[in-house]
Design a protein around this motif. Structure first.
Motif, PDB file in Angstrom:
ATOM      1  N   ILE A  60      37.914  58.609  42.929  1.00  0.00           N
ATOM      2  CA  ILE A  60      36.797  57.795  42.449  1.00  0.00           C
ATOM      3  C   ILE A  60      37.066  57.106  41.105  1.00  0.00           C
ATOM      4  CG2 ILE A  60      34.368  57.856  41.734  1.00  0.00           C
ATOM      5  CD1 ILE A  60      33.982  60.075  43.883  1.00  0.00           C
ATOM      6  N   PRO A  61      37.552  57.826  40.084  1.00  0.00           N
ATOM      7  CA  PRO A  61      37.697  57.151  38.778  1.00  0.00           C
ATOM      8  C   PRO A  61      38.772  56.059  38.793  1.00  0.00           C
ATOM      9  CG  PRO A  61      38.452  59.428  38.645  1.00  0.00           C
ATOM     10  CD  PRO A  61      37.945  59.219  40.026  1.00  0.00           C
ATOM     11  N   LYS A  62      38.640  55.171  37.838  1.00  0.00           N
ATOM     12  CA  LYS A  62      39.657  54.122  37.668  1.00  0.00           C
ATOM     13  C   LYS A  62      40.959  54.778  37.230  1.00  0.00           C
ATOM     14  CE  LYS A  62      36.633  50.312  37.014  1.00  0.00           C
ATOM     15  NZ  LYS A  62      36.155  50.277  38.331  1.00  0.00           N
ATOM     16  N   LYS A  63      42.072  54.139  37.545  1.00  0.00           N
ATOM     17  CA  LYS A  63      43.408  54.710  37.295  1.00  0.00           C
ATOM     18  C   LYS A  63      43.589  55.162  35.841  1.00  0.00           C
ATOM     19  CE  LYS A  63      45.343  53.644  41.355  1.00  0.00           C
ATOM     20  NZ  LYS A  63      45.880  54.556  42.274  1.00  0.00           N
ATOM     21  N   LYS A  64      43.066  54.407  34.886  1.00  0.00           N
ATOM     22  CA  LYS A  64      43.308  54.743  33.476  1.00  0.00           C
ATOM     23  C   LYS A  64      42.576  56.014  33.035  1.00  0.00           C
ATOM     24  CE  LYS A  64      39.653  51.722  31.849  1.00  0.00           C
ATOM     25  NZ  LYS A  64      39.257  50.623  31.041  1.00  0.00           N
ATOM     26  N   ASN A  65      41.588  56.459  33.794  1.00  0.00           N
ATOM     27  CA  ASN A  65      40.799  57.638  33.428  1.00  0.00           C
ATOM     28  C   ASN A  65      41.191  58.898  34.188  1.00  0.00           C
ATOM     29  OD1 ASN A  65      39.260  56.033  31.716  1.00  0.00           O
ATOM     30  ND2 ASN A  65      37.779  55.560  33.304  1.00  0.00           N
ATOM     31  N   ILE A  66      42.240  58.848  34.975  1.00  0.00           N
ATOM     32  CA  ILE A  66      42.602  59.959  35.866  1.00  0.00           C
ATOM     33  C   ILE A  66      42.794  61.275  35.114  1.00  0.00           C
ATOM     34  CG2 ILE A  66      44.590  60.816  37.193  1.00  0.00           C
ATOM     35  CD1 ILE A  66      42.546  59.238  38.835  1.00  0.00           C
ATOM     36  N   LYS A  67      43.508  61.273  34.006  1.00  0.00           N
ATOM     37  CA  LYS A  67      43.795  62.531  33.305  1.00  0.00           C
ATOM     38  C   LYS A  67      42.519  63.171  32.756  1.00  0.00           C
ATOM     39  CE  LYS A  67      48.562  61.577  32.423  1.00  0.00           C
ATOM     40  NZ  LYS A  67      49.650  61.386  31.523  1.00  0.00           N
ATOM     41  N   THR A  68      41.566  62.375  32.328  1.00  0.00           N
ATOM     42  CA  THR A  68      40.285  62.902  31.858  1.00  0.00           C
ATOM     43  C   THR A  68      39.543  63.572  33.000  1.00  0.00           C
ATOM     44  OG1 THR A  68      40.124  61.132  30.238  1.00  0.00           O
ATOM     45  CG2 THR A  68      38.084  62.281  30.783  1.00  0.00           C
ATOM     46  N   TYR A 116      47.270  64.301  42.345  1.00  0.00           N
ATOM     47  CA  TYR A 116      48.027  63.929  41.150  1.00  0.00           C
ATOM     48  C   TYR A 116      49.485  63.620  41.479  1.00  0.00           C
ATOM     49  CZ  TYR A 116      49.299  63.661  36.282  1.00  0.00           C
ATOM     50  OH  TYR A 116      49.740  63.205  35.072  1.00  0.00           O
ATOM     51  N   ILE A 117      50.071  64.387  42.367  1.00  0.00           N
ATOM     52  CA  ILE A 117      51.464  64.125  42.781  1.00  0.00           C
ATOM     53  C   ILE A 117      51.559  62.764  43.462  1.00  0.00           C
ATOM     54  CG2 ILE A 117      53.300  64.841  44.375  1.00  0.00           C
ATOM     55  CD1 ILE A 117      52.412  67.777  43.736  1.00  0.00           C
ATOM     56  N   LEU A 118      50.639  62.492  44.379  1.00  0.00           N
ATOM     57  CA  LEU A 118      50.637  61.194  45.062  1.00  0.00           C
ATOM     58  C   LEU A 118      50.352  60.056  44.079  1.00  0.00           C
ATOM     59  CD1 LEU A 118      48.758  62.172  48.334  1.00  0.00           C
ATOM     60  CD2 LEU A 118      51.201  61.689  48.077  1.00  0.00           C
ATOM     61  N   TYR A 119      49.459  60.287  43.130  1.00  0.00           N
ATOM     62  CA  TYR A 119      49.129  59.297  42.106  1.00  0.00           C
ATOM     63  C   TYR A 119      50.355  58.984  41.243  1.00  0.00           C
ATOM     64  CZ  TYR A 119      47.282  57.554  37.679  1.00  0.00           C
ATOM     65  OH  TYR A 119      47.073  56.829  36.536  1.00  0.00           O
ATOM     66  N   TYR A 121      53.415  59.073  42.010  1.00  0.00           N
ATOM     67  CA  TYR A 121      54.396  58.263  42.752  1.00  0.00           C
ATOM     68  C   TYR A 121      53.778  57.013  43.351  1.00  0.00           C
ATOM     69  CZ  TYR A 121      57.556  62.101  42.001  1.00  0.00           C
ATOM     70  OH  TYR A 121      58.351  63.046  41.396  1.00  0.00           O
ATOM     71  N   ASP A 122      52.571  56.665  42.884  1.00  0.00           N
ATOM     72  CA  ASP A 122      51.886  55.425  43.276  1.00  0.00           C
ATOM     73  C   ASP A 122      51.737  55.295  44.786  1.00  0.00           C
ATOM     74  OD1 ASP A 122      50.480  53.205  42.464  1.00  0.00           O
ATOM     75  OD2 ASP A 122      52.217  51.871  42.593  1.00  0.00           O
ATOM     76  N   ASN A 123      51.378  56.399  45.427  1.00  0.00           N
ATOM     77  CA  ASN A 123      51.186  56.421  46.867  1.00  0.00           C
ATOM     78  C   ASN A 123      49.915  55.676  47.264  1.00  0.00           C
ATOM     79  OD1 ASN A 123      50.179  57.659  49.506  1.00  0.00           O
ATOM     80  ND2 ASN A 123      52.237  58.501  49.349  1.00  0.00           N
ATOM     81  N   LYS A 124      49.898  55.048  48.417  1.00  0.00           N
ATOM     82  CA  LYS A 124      48.755  54.263  48.896  1.00  0.00           C
ATOM     83  C   LYS A 124      47.531  55.131  49.211  1.00  0.00           C
ATOM     84  CE  LYS A 124      50.905  50.287  49.054  1.00  0.00           C
ATOM     85  NZ  LYS A 124      50.858  49.499  47.863  1.00  0.00           N
ATOM     86  N   LEU A 125      47.700  56.432  49.432  1.00  0.00           N
ATOM     87  CA  LEU A 125      46.566  57.300  49.722  1.00  0.00           C
ATOM     88  C   LEU A 125      45.605  57.449  48.552  1.00  0.00           C
ATOM     89  CD1 LEU A 125      48.247  60.200  51.722  1.00  0.00           C
ATOM     90  CD2 LEU A 125      46.723  58.448  52.612  1.00  0.00           C
ATOM     91  N   VAL A 126      46.085  57.193  47.362  1.00  0.00           N
ATOM     92  CA  VAL A 126      45.225  57.348  46.187  1.00  0.00           C
ATOM     93  C   VAL A 126      44.775  55.989  45.729  1.00  0.00           C
ATOM     94  CG1 VAL A 126      46.272  59.513  45.539  1.00  0.00           C
ATOM     95  CG2 VAL A 126      47.126  57.430  44.537  1.00  0.00           C
TER      96      VAL A 126
END
Length: 126
Positions: A60-68, A116-119, A121-126
């Motif tokens: 759901i969150p935008k890519k830049k906020n993932i770690k938060t 997080y692992i898929l994110y 590696y820039d996987n399309k599932l995320v």
């Protein structure tokens, strides 16, 4: 309306899965289908439901906020895991079980880690 659905499809999917999870987890025991005779099938089901829930919520969150949101959703997952199990103790023919809480939390944590692992590696599932 269509524009709203496109813009919020990840949120709607996450909320829909939460609704499905709550419906299944809080249904009276006598209304549940007969489970196959597989050892610990209920723990596998708990794990799977929470795996999908937290994986979808991490999208759901935008890519830049993932770690938060990593920490926020981990806490959310633990809270929901305990709350649902507590509420199950009040539903006819359902019981409170600490091992179900463990399966819920483990499933949610693995869902977040897989996301997080898929994110990473820039996987399309995320």
């Amino acid at each position: 309306m269509l524009n709203f659905l496109k813009k919020h499809n990840k949120l709607l999917l996450g909320l829909s899965w939460l609704g499905i999870l709550l419906f299944l987890m809080l249904k009276p025991g006598d209304e549940l289908p007969k489970a196959p005779n597989i050892p610990h099938i209920d723990k596998i089901a708990h794990f799977g439901l929470f795996f999908v829930l937290l994986f979808l919520w991490m999208r759901i969150p935008k890519k830049k906020n993932i770690k938060t949101f990593f920490t926020i959703y981990l806490v959310f997952g633990i809270f929901i895991a305990i709350l649902v199990e507590y509420l199950q103790g009040m539903v006819p023919m359902r019981t409170f079980d600490f091992m179900d809480i463990a399966a819920n939390i483990a499933g949610g944590a693995v869902g977040i880690i897989c996301f997080y692992i898929l994110y990473k590696y820039d996987n399309k599932l995320v």
